[in-house]
Design an enzyme around this catalytic site. Structure first.
Site, PDB file in Angstrom:
ATOM      1  N   HIS A 166     -10.788  20.288  -3.632  1.00 24.97           N
ATOM      2  CA  HIS A 166      -9.428  19.976  -3.206  1.00 24.97           C
ATOM      3  C   HIS A 166      -9.469  18.803  -2.243  1.00 24.97           C
ATOM      4  CE1 HIS A 166      -5.309  20.413  -1.950  1.00 24.97           C
ATOM      5  NE2 HIS A 166      -5.679  20.545  -0.696  1.00 24.97           N
ATOM      6  N   GLY A 220      -9.111  18.063   3.965  1.00 25.16           N
ATOM      7  CA  GLY A 220      -8.351  18.649   5.053  1.00 25.16           C
ATOM      8  C   GLY A 220      -7.476  19.767   4.520  1.00 25.16           C
ATOM      9  N   SER A 263      -4.287  22.061   3.472  1.00 24.48           N
ATOM     10  CA  SER A 263      -3.073  21.730   2.754  1.00 24.48           C
ATOM     11  C   SER A 263      -1.957  21.384   3.732  1.00 24.48           C
ATOM     12  CB  SER A 263      -2.644  22.916   1.878  1.00 24.48           C
ATOM     13  OG  SER A 263      -1.499  22.610   1.141  1.00 24.48           O
ATOM     14  N   GLY A 264      -1.270  20.264   3.501  1.00 26.48           N
ATOM     15  CA  GLY A 264      -0.177  19.844   4.363  1.00 26.48           C
ATOM     16  C   GLY A 264      -0.590  18.977   5.530  1.00 26.48           C
ATOM     17  N   GLY A 317      -1.664  15.945   5.454  1.00 27.04           N
ATOM     18  CA  GLY A 317      -1.227  14.559   5.296  1.00 27.04           C
ATOM     19  C   GLY A 317      -2.158  13.685   4.480  1.00 27.04           C
ATOM     20  N   LYS A 318      -2.975  14.294   3.630  1.00 23.13           N
ATOM     21  CA  LYS A 318      -3.928  13.517   2.826  1.00 23.13           C
ATOM     22  C   LYS A 318      -3.205  12.585   1.845  1.00 23.13           C
ATOM     23  CE  LYS A 318      -5.873  17.226   1.204  1.00 23.13           C
ATOM     24  NZ  LYS A 318      -5.067  18.233   1.954  1.00 23.13           N
ATOM     25  N   SER A 319      -2.244  13.139   1.112  1.00 25.46           N
ATOM     26  CA  SER A 319      -1.532  12.338   0.110  1.00 25.46           C
ATOM     27  C   SER A 319      -0.690  11.256   0.769  1.00 25.46           C
ATOM     28  CB  SER A 319      -0.648  13.250  -0.755  1.00 25.46           C
ATOM     29  OG  SER A 319      -1.433  14.181  -1.468  1.00 25.46           O
ATOM     30  N   ASP A 347      -5.090  15.745  -5.120  1.00 23.87           N
ATOM     31  CA  ASP A 347      -5.096  17.206  -5.184  1.00 23.87           C
ATOM     32  C   ASP A 347      -6.424  17.762  -5.712  1.00 23.87           C
ATOM     33  OD1 ASP A 347      -4.020  19.754  -4.779  1.00 23.87           O
ATOM     34  OD2 ASP A 347      -3.414  19.881  -6.883  1.00 23.87           O
TER      35      ASP A 347
END
Length: 304
Positions: free
Chosen positions: A138, A153, A155-156, A158-160, A177
């Site tokens: 992930h 990191g 989920s949520g 701020g990777k994307s 993802d």
């Protein structure tokens, strides 16, 4: 064990099928091809029978010069091990005897117009990648100024969104993802997508975007060699290490060690800019330059 069919290989390189067309479902499980040489004279102690067998001008000319009895013996010795397939290079002719043997034994016989050297290079590169061990993790994979980076990191975190900022600055998305990591060697890890998520980036409150449609072809690439593993984490007071040069850390994927960095997030912090700095710093270190070493030399020079 990963495998591909002879049919996949035939379609990939647009190979001509000379015999064994009904056996194109046969599986290839070993990377890198083999050119039988010693096997034609009866030496089979180290014969890699599970590899694709490539016959160049040297091998075919040798067979052409043999008597029919000798040729049948040499070919029979190799064919009885039932390798996945034979591929003849340079569009060589006069292969009727080879076609007969392959048809009888149910082994696909293929042919290419390319020279042996040219074809082998492409074939080996394809097989190594197609049969490489792989895992899915992930995260987000990006290419920053030619340097492959895996962003991880919770989920949520701020990777994307960070990847989107990097794309706006001219860098490229590889996968969002789900990142597929392929081990090409003990020191080489390739990052790519899983086809389903190709070109897509998921942004919270916005939804899915297609980066190619939105920002053009330069915003995406299929794969990249991973050289940095960067973890995005929440800000923690007093937790950051402010030494001139941090102690090297690594993350291991399938036995391949990748340099690891942690970037803590805080409102107003230019995370994308820090990732660019990390990528450029890594590149300079590969060239033998260390900012910390140069700084210490200046200090020492002032003290003299």
């Amino acid at each position: 064990m990963k495998s591909i069919t002879v049919k996949t290989l035939q379609q990939r390189f647009k190979l001509e099928v000379l015999a064994g067309e009904e056996q194109m479902h046969r599986e290839i499980t070993r990377p890198r091809a083999h050119r039988p040489g010693l096997e034609f004279v009866g030496y089979f102690d180290y014969f890699p029978m599970n590899r694709v067998q490539v016959l160049g001008r040297k091998e075919i000319n040798y067979l052409h010069k043999q008597t029919e009895e000798e040729r049948n013996l040499h070919i029979g010795n190799v064919v009885k091990y039932h390798p996945p397939c034979f591929i003849v290079t340079s569009k060589q002719e006069g292969l009727k005897y080879l076609m007969i043997y392959c048809q009888q034994e149910g082994i696909p016989l293929l042919r290419t117009d390319e020279t042996t050297t040219e074809f082998l290079g492409k074939l080996d590169a394809f097989l190594v990648q197609a049969l490489a061990p792989e895992i899915a993790v992930h995260g987000v994979c990006v290419n920053v100024s030619g340097i492959g980076i895996l962003l991880r990191g919770k989920s949520g975190i701020g990777k994307s969104e960070t990847a989107h900022t990097l794309i706006r600055r001219g860098h490229r998305l590889v996968a969002d993802d789900i990142v597929v990591l392929k081990k090409l060697s003990s020191q080489t890890l390739l990052g790519t997508h899983n086809e389903t998520t190709k070109e897509f980036l998921a942004l919270r409150s916005i939804g899915l975007i297609n980066v190619v449609r939105l920002y053009g072809r330069k915003a995406f690439q299929d794969e990249t060699r991973i050289v940095l593993d960067i973890e995005l984490s929440p800000w923690q007071d007093q937790a950051l290490n402010n030494d001139l040069e941090l102690e090297p850390k690594f993350t291991e994927y399938q036995g391949v060690r990748i340099p690891h960095l942690e970037i803590q997030l805080q409102p107003g912090r230019d995370v994308a800019g820090m990732i660019e700095a990390a990528a450029n710093s890594w590149y300079l270190k590969q060239q033998g330059y260390s900012a910390a070493e140069e700084f210490m030399k200046r200090i020492e020079g002032e003290m003299k």
